[in-house]
Design a protein around this motif. Structure first.
Motif, PDB file in Angstrom:
ATOM      1  N   ILE A   1       0.838  -1.187   0.000  1.00  0.00           N
ATOM      2  CA  ILE A   1       0.000   0.000   0.000  1.00  0.00           C
ATOM      3  C   ILE A   1       0.881   1.248   0.000  1.00  0.00           C
ATOM      4  O   ILE A   1       0.640   2.192  -0.739  1.00  0.00           O
ATOM      5  CB  ILE A   1      -0.961  -0.012   1.207  1.00  0.00           C
ATOM      6  CG1 ILE A   1      -2.017  -1.102   1.002  1.00  0.00           C
ATOM      7  CG2 ILE A   1      -1.640   1.345   1.398  1.00  0.00           C
ATOM      8  CD1 ILE A   1      -2.846  -0.940  -0.252  1.00  0.00           C
ATOM      9  N   LYS A   2       1.912   1.253   0.825  1.00  0.00           N
ATOM     10  CA  LYS A   2       2.967   2.269   0.713  1.00  0.00           C
ATOM     11  C   LYS A   2       4.238   1.507   0.390  1.00  0.00           C
ATOM     12  O   LYS A   2       4.695   0.666   1.160  1.00  0.00           O
ATOM     13  CB  LYS A   2       3.119   3.049   2.014  1.00  0.00           C
ATOM     14  CG  LYS A   2       4.215   4.110   1.961  1.00  0.00           C
ATOM     15  CD  LYS A   2       4.405   4.802   3.294  1.00  0.00           C
ATOM     16  CE  LYS A   2       5.587   5.780   3.185  1.00  0.00           C
ATOM     17  NZ  LYS A   2       6.465   5.726   4.347  1.00  0.00           N
ATOM     18  N   ASP A   3       4.827   1.783  -0.771  1.00  0.00           N
ATOM     19  CA  ASP A   3       5.904   0.932  -1.267  1.00  0.00           C
ATOM     20  C   ASP A   3       7.286   1.360  -0.785  1.00  0.00           C
ATOM     21  O   ASP A   3       7.423   2.270   0.039  1.00  0.00           O
ATOM     22  CB  ASP A   3       5.847   0.828  -2.791  1.00  0.00           C
ATOM     23  CG  ASP A   3       6.167   2.143  -3.508  1.00  0.00           C
ATOM     24  OD1 ASP A   3       6.738   3.076  -2.881  1.00  0.00           O
ATOM     25  OD2 ASP A   3       5.850   2.249  -4.715  1.00  0.00           O
ATOM     26  N   ASP A   4       8.296   0.708  -1.310  1.00  0.00           N
ATOM     27  CA  ASP A   4       9.672   0.910  -0.851  1.00  0.00           C
ATOM     28  C   ASP A   4      10.235   2.284  -1.186  1.00  0.00           C
ATOM     29  O   ASP A   4      11.283   2.674  -0.659  1.00  0.00           O
ATOM     30  CB  ASP A   4      10.588  -0.164  -1.445  1.00  0.00           C
ATOM     31  CG  ASP A   4      10.311  -1.548  -0.879  1.00  0.00           C
ATOM     32  OD1 ASP A   4       9.154  -2.005  -0.975  1.00  0.00           O
ATOM     33  OD2 ASP A   4      11.234  -2.173  -0.329  1.00  0.00           O
ATOM     34  N   PHE A   5       9.578   3.017  -2.058  1.00  0.00           N
ATOM     35  CA  PHE A   5      10.023   4.367  -2.392  1.00  0.00           C
ATOM     36  C   PHE A   5       9.301   5.424  -1.564  1.00  0.00           C
ATOM     37  O   PHE A   5       9.781   6.550  -1.424  1.00  0.00           O
ATOM     38  CB  PHE A   5       9.805   4.643  -3.889  1.00  0.00           C
ATOM     39  CG  PHE A   5      10.525   3.689  -4.789  1.00  0.00           C
ATOM     40  CD1 PHE A   5      11.875   3.840  -5.051  1.00  0.00           C
ATOM     41  CD2 PHE A   5       9.853   2.623  -5.358  1.00  0.00           C
ATOM     42  CE1 PHE A   5      12.557   2.944  -5.870  1.00  0.00           C
ATOM     43  CE2 PHE A   5      10.515   1.718  -6.184  1.00  0.00           C
ATOM     44  CZ  PHE A   5      11.873   1.880  -6.428  1.00  0.00           C
ATOM     45  N   GLY A   6       8.128   5.055  -1.046  1.00  0.00           N
ATOM     46  CA  GLY A   6       7.335   6.001  -0.269  1.00  0.00           C
ATOM     47  C   GLY A   6       6.039   6.397  -0.948  1.00  0.00           C
ATOM     48  O   GLY A   6       5.293   7.236  -0.445  1.00  0.00           O
ATOM     49  N   TYR A   7       5.752   5.787  -2.113  1.00  0.00           N
ATOM     50  CA  TYR A   7       4.523   6.093  -2.845  1.00  0.00           C
ATOM     51  C   TYR A   7       3.363   5.219  -2.366  1.00  0.00           C
ATOM     52  O   TYR A   7       3.560   4.070  -1.946  1.00  0.00           O
ATOM     53  CB  TYR A   7       4.705   5.845  -4.342  1.00  0.00           C
ATOM     54  CG  TYR A   7       5.608   6.822  -5.032  1.00  0.00           C
ATOM     55  CD1 TYR A   7       5.257   8.173  -5.153  1.00  0.00           C
ATOM     56  CD2 TYR A   7       6.832   6.413  -5.583  1.00  0.00           C
ATOM     57  CE1 TYR A   7       6.089   9.079  -5.809  1.00  0.00           C
ATOM     58  CE2 TYR A   7       7.667   7.311  -6.240  1.00  0.00           C
ATOM     59  CZ  TYR A   7       7.295   8.644  -6.338  1.00  0.00           C
ATOM     60  OH  TYR A   7       8.125   9.534  -6.974  1.00  0.00           O
ATOM     61  N   LEU A   8       2.154   5.757  -2.461  1.00  0.00           N
ATOM     62  CA  LEU A   8       0.967   4.939  -2.336  1.00  0.00           C
ATOM     63  C   LEU A   8       0.760   4.214  -3.663  1.00  0.00           C
ATOM     64  O   LEU A   8       1.041   4.774  -4.728  1.00  0.00           O
ATOM     65  CB  LEU A   8      -0.262   5.794  -2.025  1.00  0.00           C
ATOM     66  CG  LEU A   8      -0.315   6.468  -0.651  1.00  0.00           C
ATOM     67  CD1 LEU A   8      -1.544   7.350  -0.547  1.00  0.00           C
ATOM     68  CD2 LEU A   8      -0.311   5.431   0.459  1.00  0.00           C
ATOM     69  N   THR A   9       0.266   2.985  -3.603  1.00  0.00           N
ATOM     70  CA  THR A   9       0.125   2.200  -4.830  1.00  0.00           C
ATOM     71  C   THR A   9      -1.238   2.400  -5.496  1.00  0.00           C
ATOM     72  O   THR A   9      -1.590   1.685  -6.421  1.00  0.00           O
ATOM     73  CB  THR A   9       0.330   0.709  -4.524  1.00  0.00           C
ATOM     74  OG1 THR A   9      -0.592   0.320  -3.492  1.00  0.00           O
ATOM     75  CG2 THR A   9       1.754   0.452  -4.056  1.00  0.00           C
TER      76      THR A   9
END
Length: 408
Positions: A107-115
């Motif tokens: 839901i919040k990925d390894d880069f910091g974005y919401l999916t």
């Protein structure tokens, strides 16, 4: 004189009225009076004293979806790309046609974005990526197929927030510091970072996820070797009299406790991913992970015990990646001992390996161990032999081995 005489006359009259009046009143009241009296009696009899130790029901958010906790969670990792793409259907089929029953979805990925794109007006709309194009439809699919949904939230590894708010990160020579993989971290000492991630976790709970799994709940690897070189705030921990290691441990532990408390009204379980070796030592000094302290504040603890992630001769195993059963068995014995000392231990649900790690074989002359049916089942059996029946399977590309018996 006149007043005294009047007083003598009035007193007997009043006394006489007090005596006669009850006998002069009708034996039955009017219909309205009876109705009012009946309401009053009902209200009286429905009142109960509240004991001091009685727990009152608190507000609990209802997403509208219904999911049952499985007999034991047996899950796979699913990226935002997979959850929103053509692969999702095949992953649903995999779960439906095996003894798997759960998905851990980014839901919040390894880069910091919401999916996914949050609803209009959300303060986090700038984080949204359109990987999962219709997240409500995805949740409905999971519900219809009785797949238990777990939301993965990557916490302190967050290049997006670090670049946007360098003061919440670690800096070097005036720029945001990045590791050798080009990843930036935000600062676990900063409570604003805690709040930011927990608000995103609440969003996931409102979407219907039954569990929030926090990953990268730690300082960057090897932080103890560079902490004096980097610029960062210690926030409220600056006045702490303990050493740097204990300050880091306390900050990480406090975040987990804060998240657990904040998410209580959402009736979701809280889980934390943690390095497996953290269970084998008092605490990991650089990254701030204390296995026991974190375990005391979560519902589920998920140690990443991939055989490829252990150094040679750990547990006396020359090359752990080549011996998945033995490595998992040795780890499980240690973890069971550690958790047995806790008053309220969490559910143990380790991450196991379904991928190859050719990079660790460089220069060894040893052929790369191919992970498939036999190796995955070996890890599951080792857990079961130690009384651990829940697990999650990691493959970064979401390509899982065929014909695996997930309850061997």
């Amino acid at each position: 004189m006149h007043n005294k005489q009047l007083k003598r006359i009035m007193i007997p009259i009043v006394l006489l009225l007090v005596i006669i009046l009850p006998f002069a009143m009708p034996t039955k009241s009017s219909g309205d009076e009876e109705l009012f009296a009946s309401f009053h009696i009902e209200r009286q009899t429905s009142i109960q004293l509240i004991e001091e130790n009685t727990n009152l029901n608190r507000f609990v958010f209802d997403s509208g979806y219904h999911f049952e906790y499985p007999d034991a969670v047996r899950g796979i990792y699913v990226t935002g790309h997979s959850a929103g793409g053509s692969r999702f259907e095949s992953l649903v089929d995999l779960v439906n046609n095996t003894d798997l029953n759960s998905m851990v979805i980014d839901i919040k990925d390894d880069f910091g974005y919401l999916t996914f794109i949050p609803e209009e007006g959300s303060p986090y709309s700038d984080l949204g990526q359109n990987y999962i194009k219709n997240i409500q439809e995805m949740m409905k699919t999971l519900e219809e197929n009785e797949i238990y949904p777990i939301a993965r939230i990557v916490v302190f590894k967050d290049s997006v927030l670090a670049e946007k708010r360098p003061e919440l990160s670690f800096t070097e020579n005036g720029s945001v510091w990045k590791n050798n993989r080009g990843e930036a971290f935000v600062n676990p000492f900063e409570q604003e970072v805690w709040e930011y991630n927990v608000e995103l976790a609440k969003m996931a709970a409102e979407l219907g996820f039954q569990e929030i799994q926090f990953d990268y709940v730690r300082f960057p690897e090897g932080f103890e070797h560079r902490d004096e070189e980097l610029g960062y705030s210690k926030g409220e921990y600056a006045d702490d009299d303990t050493d740097d290691v204990q300050q880091r441990v306390q900050a990480v532990t406090d975040f987990v406790a804060y998240a657990k408390q904040e998410l209580e009204p959402y009736d979701v379980d809280v889980a934390v991913d943690i390095f497996g070796y953290s269970a084998t030592i008092p605490e990991a000094p650089g990254i701030g992970q204390n296995f026991s302290k974190i375990s005391e504040n979560v519902d589920v603890i998920s140690s990443m015990i991939y055989p490829s992630h252990w150094s040679n001769n750990y547990f006396g195993i020359p090359f752990p990646d080549t011996e998945p059963y033995r490595l998992t068995d040795e780890y499980a014995k240690v973890e069971n001992e550690v958790l047995s000392k806790l008053e309220n231990p969490p559910v143990s649900r380790p991450w196991i390996q379904d991928f190859e790690a050719p990079w660790i074989y460089n220069g060894t002359g040893i052929p790369v161990t191919q992970y498939g049916k036999e190796e995955v089942e070996a890890q599951i059996r080792a857990l079961q032999d130690n009384g651990i029946n829940e697990y999650l399977i990691w493959n970064a590309g979401n390509t899982y081995s065929e014909n695996v018996d997930y309850t061997p």
